[in-house]
Every structure is written in structure tokens, then in C-alpha cells.
Design a protein around this motif. Structure first.
Motif, short mmCIF file in Angstrom:
data_model
loop_
_atom_site.label_atom_id
_atom_site.label_comp_id
_atom_site.label_asym_id
_atom_site.label_seq_id
_atom_site.Cartn_x
_atom_site.Cartn_y
_atom_site.Cartn_z
N HIS A 43 -4.66 17.42 36.32
CA HIS A 43 -4.25 17.76 34.96
C HIS A 43 -4.38 16.49 34.14
CE1 HIS A 43 -2.51 21.68 35.98
NE2 HIS A 43 -2.10 21.10 37.08
N TYR A 44 -5.11 16.57 33.05
CA TYR A 44 -5.34 15.40 32.21
C TYR A 44 -5.08 15.74 30.75
CZ TYR A 44 -7.94 14.04 36.38
OH TYR A 44 -8.31 13.76 37.67
N ARG A 45 -4.72 14.72 29.99
CA ARG A 45 -4.55 14.85 28.55
C ARG A 45 -5.30 13.72 27.87
NH1 ARG A 45 1.70 15.51 27.23
NH2 ARG A 45 0.86 14.27 25.56
N VAL A 46 -6.11 14.07 26.89
CA VAL A 46 -6.78 13.08 26.06
C VAL A 46 -5.91 12.91 24.83
CG1 VAL A 46 -8.86 12.51 24.76
CG2 VAL A 46 -9.05 13.76 26.92
N MET A 47 -5.49 11.66 24.60
CA MET A 47 -4.53 11.38 23.53
C MET A 47 -5.10 10.37 22.54
SD MET A 47 -1.93 13.20 24.55
CE MET A 47 -0.57 12.58 23.57
N GLU A 48 -4.70 10.55 21.27
CA GLU A 48 -4.90 9.54 20.24
C GLU A 48 -3.50 9.19 19.76
OE1 GLU A 48 -7.62 8.72 16.33
OE2 GLU A 48 -7.00 10.78 16.72
N GLY A 49 -2.97 8.10 20.30
CA GLY A 49 -1.56 7.77 20.04
C GLY A 49 -0.68 8.84 20.67
#
Length: 160
Positions: free
Chosen positions: A104-110
């Protein structure tokens, strides 16, 4: 927008098909056979080039570039961590965090989530569910998921 990325089973190089939420194919991803490092091309289903993914060789930790025909869009670099996956995406100032074991992954900007990736466990071949929150990030999101899969299989093959 939701996408499903399915790895083609029984192929000699990395091959994926990307489906939209209606299970209609929208992109193909094909790896170059006999290349130094991983090199993949993302195309539309009618063969129009979209993005290229290339592994940077001679890097201590995995590093990949994502580019279109005109320029390099970003570089994805794995960071040294224990029990968690962490990547930095420059110059976009995005990061990827997730679980190495659950995929499970999350791509974050801040603090803002750009995309979520979840591996589907009961499927033939590797299958991933992508939720991309902004249509502008659709193709780069698919490319990032492919990089995650390549790094995961590379580390598994190296015994890491």
C-alpha cells in the motif's frame, strides 16, 4: 480516477496493461528486452508514445527517470529506511510512502495525497489498484506505480 494495472503473465520482459474503471484498456507498458537496466515505454492502446521509464545505473539505491519525448519530467529515488518504503520525486517535491509488506503506497505533496496504490492479492499476476485524485497526474501516476513494482521485484530478486 481509478485505474487497474495488470502485469502480463508469461512474458520475458516487463509488460503491463492499464485499465480504466470500466475495465477498458487505456495504456500498454512494455519493457525493452536485453537493455542495461530497466527501460519501459508507456503507450496508448493504439501505440502512441506517452512516457518512458529508465533505470539509472551505478546508483547505490534504486533511481529511475520518467520522461516524455521532450524532456525528463522527474527522477524517483528510493531512500534508506527500515520496514517502510520511502521515495522522493524531484523536482515535483512529491514523496511516496508505504508498506513493503502490504504493498500500500501513497504519493504525497506535503500533506496532500496525489495518488494511492494498493496491490490486489487474489489475482493472476501482479495487479494494482490506483486512485489518482487529479486527472492531470494520470500518466505520471501510472509511471510511478510501474517504478514501485520494478523496485519491489528488483529487491526481491536481490534477496533484500
Amino acid at each position: 480516477m481509478d485505474f487497474y494495472v495488470k502485469q502480463r503473465v508469461f512474458s520475458f520482459n516487463d509488460q503491463f496493461t492499464v485499465f480504466d474503471h470500466n475495465q477498458e484498456a487505456v495504456y500498454n507498458v512494455d519493457g525493452k528486452f536485453f537493455s542495461l537496466g530497466n527501460q519501459l515505454a508507456i503507450t496508448t492502446t493504439d501505440g502512441q508514445p506517452v512516457l518512458q521509464i529508465k533505470q539509472k545505473l551505478f546508483s547505490f539505491l534504486p533511481r529511475y527517470t520518467i520522461s516524455n519525448d521532450e524532456k525528463e519530467l522527474c527522477s524517483v529515488a528510493k531512500k534508506m529506511t527500515f520496514f517502510r518504503a520511502k521515495y522522493e520525486i524531484e523536482p515535483l517535491n512529491w514523496s511516496i510512502e508505504g508498506s513493503l509488506f502490504d504493498h500500500h503506497y501513497r504519493v504525497m505533496e506535503g500533506q496532500t495525497e496525489i495518488m494511492a496504490v494498493e496491490k490486489q492479492w487474489l489475482s493472476w499476476g501482479d495487479t494494482y489498484h490506483l486512485t489518482i485524485h487529479d486527472d492531470r497526474h494520470q500518466t505520471i501516476g501510472v509511471a510511478l506505480m510501474i517504478v514501485l513494482d520494478m523496485v519491489h521485484h528488483q529487491s526481491k530478486n536481490n534477496g533484500n
